[in-house]
Write a protein that holds these residues in place. Sequence first.
Motif, PDB file in Angstrom:
ATOM      1  N   GLU A  11       5.335  -4.117   7.130  1.00 16.49           N
ATOM      2  CA  GLU A  11       3.918  -3.847   6.867  1.00 16.49           C
ATOM      3  C   GLU A  11       3.706  -3.453   5.410  1.00 16.49           C
ATOM      4  N   VAL A  12       4.615  -2.645   4.863  1.00 18.62           N
ATOM      5  CA  VAL A  12       4.526  -2.275   3.451  1.00 18.62           C
ATOM      6  C   VAL A  12       4.707  -3.507   2.573  1.00 18.62           C
ATOM      7  N   ALA A  13       5.667  -4.370   2.933  1.00 22.81           N
ATOM      8  CA  ALA A  13       5.882  -5.606   2.172  1.00 22.81           C
ATOM      9  C   ALA A  13       4.625  -6.464   2.165  1.00 22.81           C
ATOM     10  N   ASP A  14       3.963  -6.569   3.308  1.00 23.64           N
ATOM     11  CA  ASP A  14       2.722  -7.351   3.391  1.00 23.64           C
ATOM     12  C   ASP A  14       1.632  -6.755   2.509  1.00 23.64           C
ATOM     13  N   ARG A  15       1.542  -5.420   2.501  1.00 25.80           N
ATOM     14  CA  ARG A  15       0.531  -4.749   1.670  1.00 25.80           C
ATOM     15  C   ARG A  15       0.836  -4.942   0.176  1.00 25.80           C
ATOM     16  N   LEU A  16       2.117  -4.890  -0.162  1.00 27.98           N
ATOM     17  CA  LEU A  16       2.502  -5.116  -1.555  1.00 27.98           C
ATOM     18  C   LEU A  16       2.161  -6.534  -1.995  1.00 27.98           C
ATOM     19  N   ILE A  17       2.406  -7.496  -1.113  1.00 23.66           N
ATOM     20  CA  ILE A  17       2.063  -8.886  -1.417  1.00 23.66           C
ATOM     21  C   ILE A  17       0.566  -9.023  -1.678  1.00 23.66           C
ATOM     22  N   GLU A  18      -0.240  -8.387  -0.837  1.00 25.20           N
ATOM     23  CA  GLU A  18      -1.697  -8.408  -1.038  1.00 25.20           C
ATOM     24  C   GLU A  18      -2.054  -7.844  -2.411  1.00 25.20           C
ATOM     25  N   GLY A  19      -1.412  -6.729  -2.764  1.00 19.79           N
ATOM     26  CA  GLY A  19      -1.672  -6.119  -4.059  1.00 19.79           C
ATOM     27  C   GLY A  19      -1.265  -6.995  -5.219  1.00 19.79           C
ATOM     28  N   ILE A  20      -0.159  -7.705  -5.063  1.00 18.14           N
ATOM     29  CA  ILE A  20       0.315  -8.607  -6.118  1.00 18.14           C
ATOM     30  C   ILE A  20      -0.627  -9.795  -6.267  1.00 18.14           C
ATOM     31  N   PRO A  35       8.498   7.498  -5.074  1.00 17.89           N
ATOM     32  CA  PRO A  35       7.647   8.587  -4.566  1.00 17.89           C
ATOM     33  C   PRO A  35       6.158   8.228  -4.569  1.00 17.89           C
ATOM     34  N   GLU A  36       5.729   7.488  -5.599  1.00 15.20           N
ATOM     35  CA  GLU A  36       4.320   7.078  -5.668  1.00 15.20           C
ATOM     36  C   GLU A  36       3.983   6.101  -4.552  1.00 15.20           C
ATOM     37  N   GLY A  42       2.033   5.979   2.726  1.00 12.04           N
ATOM     38  CA  GLY A  42       2.238   6.964   3.782  1.00 12.04           C
ATOM     39  C   GLY A  42       3.475   6.726   4.628  1.00 12.04           C
ATOM     40  N   VAL A  43       4.554   6.258   3.995  1.00 10.58           N
ATOM     41  CA  VAL A  43       5.804   5.998   4.725  1.00 10.58           C
ATOM     42  C   VAL A  43       6.966   6.661   3.989  1.00 10.58           C
ATOM     43  N   GLY A  44       8.128   6.661   4.623  1.00  6.42           N
ATOM     44  CA  GLY A  44       9.307   7.275   4.042  1.00  6.42           C
ATOM     45  C   GLY A  44      10.004   6.392   3.021  1.00  6.42           C
ATOM     46  N   SER A  46      13.021   5.142   3.030  1.00  2.63           N
ATOM     47  CA  SER A  46      13.787   4.012   3.566  1.00  2.63           C
ATOM     48  C   SER A  46      12.890   2.794   3.790  1.00  2.63           C
ATOM     49  N   SER A  47      11.645   3.019   4.243  1.00  2.76           N
ATOM     50  CA  SER A  47      10.717   1.901   4.466  1.00  2.76           C
ATOM     51  C   SER A  47      10.331   1.246   3.147  1.00  2.76           C
ATOM     52  N   ILE A  48      10.123   2.052   2.097  1.00  3.46           N
ATOM     53  CA  ILE A  48       9.802   1.507   0.780  1.00  3.46           C
ATOM     54  C   ILE A  48      10.963   0.672   0.261  1.00  3.46           C
ATOM     55  N   ARG A  49      12.168   1.194   0.391  1.00  2.00           N
ATOM     56  CA  ARG A  49      13.335   0.474  -0.124  1.00  2.00           C
ATOM     57  C   ARG A  49      13.568  -0.840   0.627  1.00  2.00           C
ATOM     58  N   GLU A  50      13.367  -0.808   1.948  1.00  2.00           N
ATOM     59  CA  GLU A  50      13.555  -2.025   2.714  1.00  2.00           C
ATOM     60  C   GLU A  50      12.486  -3.046   2.366  1.00  2.00           C
ATOM     61  N   ALA A  51      11.244  -2.602   2.165  1.00  2.00           N
ATOM     62  CA  ALA A  51      10.160  -3.513   1.775  1.00  2.00           C
ATOM     63  C   ALA A  51      10.472  -4.183   0.441  1.00  2.00           C
ATOM     64  N   ILE A  52      11.007  -3.399  -0.487  1.00  2.00           N
ATOM     65  CA  ILE A  52      11.367  -3.951  -1.795  1.00  2.00           C
ATOM     66  C   ILE A  52      12.499  -4.969  -1.656  1.00  2.00           C
ATOM     67  N   LYS A  53      13.456  -4.678  -0.752  1.00  2.00           N
ATOM     68  CA  LYS A  53      14.536  -5.650  -0.516  1.00  2.00           C
ATOM     69  C   LYS A  53      13.988  -6.956   0.040  1.00  2.00           C
ATOM     70  N   ILE A  54      13.040  -6.837   0.979  1.00  2.00           N
ATOM     71  CA  ILE A  54      12.434  -8.031   1.585  1.00  2.00           C
ATOM     72  C   ILE A  54      11.793  -8.901   0.508  1.00  2.00           C
ATOM     73  N   LEU A  55      11.027  -8.273  -0.386  1.00  2.00           N
ATOM     74  CA  LEU A  55      10.317  -9.036  -1.412  1.00  2.00           C
ATOM     75  C   LEU A  55      11.231  -9.490  -2.540  1.00  2.00           C
ATOM     76  N   SER A  56      12.342  -8.790  -2.739  1.00  2.00           N
ATOM     77  CA  SER A  56      13.332  -9.251  -3.717  1.00  2.00           C
ATOM     78  C   SER A  56      13.994 -10.531  -3.241  1.00  2.00           C
ATOM     79  N   ILE A  57      14.318 -10.562  -1.937  1.00  2.00           N
ATOM     80  CA  ILE A  57      14.918 -11.760  -1.345  1.00  2.00           C
ATOM     81  C   ILE A  57      13.976 -12.953  -1.461  1.00  2.00           C
ATOM     82  N   LYS A  58      12.678 -12.689  -1.339  1.00  2.00           N
ATOM     83  CA  LYS A  58      11.668 -13.758  -1.380  1.00  2.00           C
ATOM     84  C   LYS A  58      11.278 -14.142  -2.803  1.00  2.00           C
TER      85      LYS A  58
END
Length: 217
Positions: A11-20, A35-36, A42-44, A46-58
């Motif tokens: 869900e964070v990855a999807d929101r980041l994509i929208e922002g991009i 932290p920002e 509003g997530v921890g 680990s969720s931010i890091r995993e979202a970044i990994k998802i979008l790095s792979i893509k």
Amino acid sequence: MQIQRKTLAQEVADRLIEGIINNDYPVGEKLPTEPELMKIYGVGRSSIREAIKILSIKGVLNVHQGLGTFVVSKNMQESLESQMDKAQIEDVQEVRSLLDSKIAAKAATNRSEDQLKNIKNYLDLRNTFAEENKILECYQADINFHIAIAEACGNILLKEIYKVASSHILRSFESRHNDTESFKISQAIHNSLYLAIQNRDAKNAAIIAQQIVDQIY
């Protein structure tokens, strides 16, 4: 097949994509710090890091150690899932078989008690459906058993690749209409794999997983 809910990371990855796409995070610019981002979404951590990994792979983000995470593209590379859609089932099966022993060994080392219970649950369901000759349910339980092991391995990328490969293999199973005799025969070795993971015996778990792949039972 079961409908899988999105993880917080997805869900964070999807929101980041929208922002991009909307230029909230322009190409060439650095993303906010972890932290920002945690505060924004509003997530921890680990969720931010995993979202970044998802979008790095893509191919959307690029992580520079010590400098930050930069937006490098608005155009996602073709996803692993869409590539597997185009692949032959034999190729997908080969990908999965190459991963099995490695994942089983890592699961034996990294699994939690809750993850172990999840693996055992699907092992028992596999046996129940095999005895009742419910072929599609048995296939699903078998796939879920192996996915549960992948989820316990502690490596996000291995887990995601394995889950995508397994879902495609299941689709090929759904067109088959035979009995569950092979599942009854292989139940004992699947139980042995579970016990190796339970006992944190990584070496034996890898050996047994490969025997299952090679159908040595």
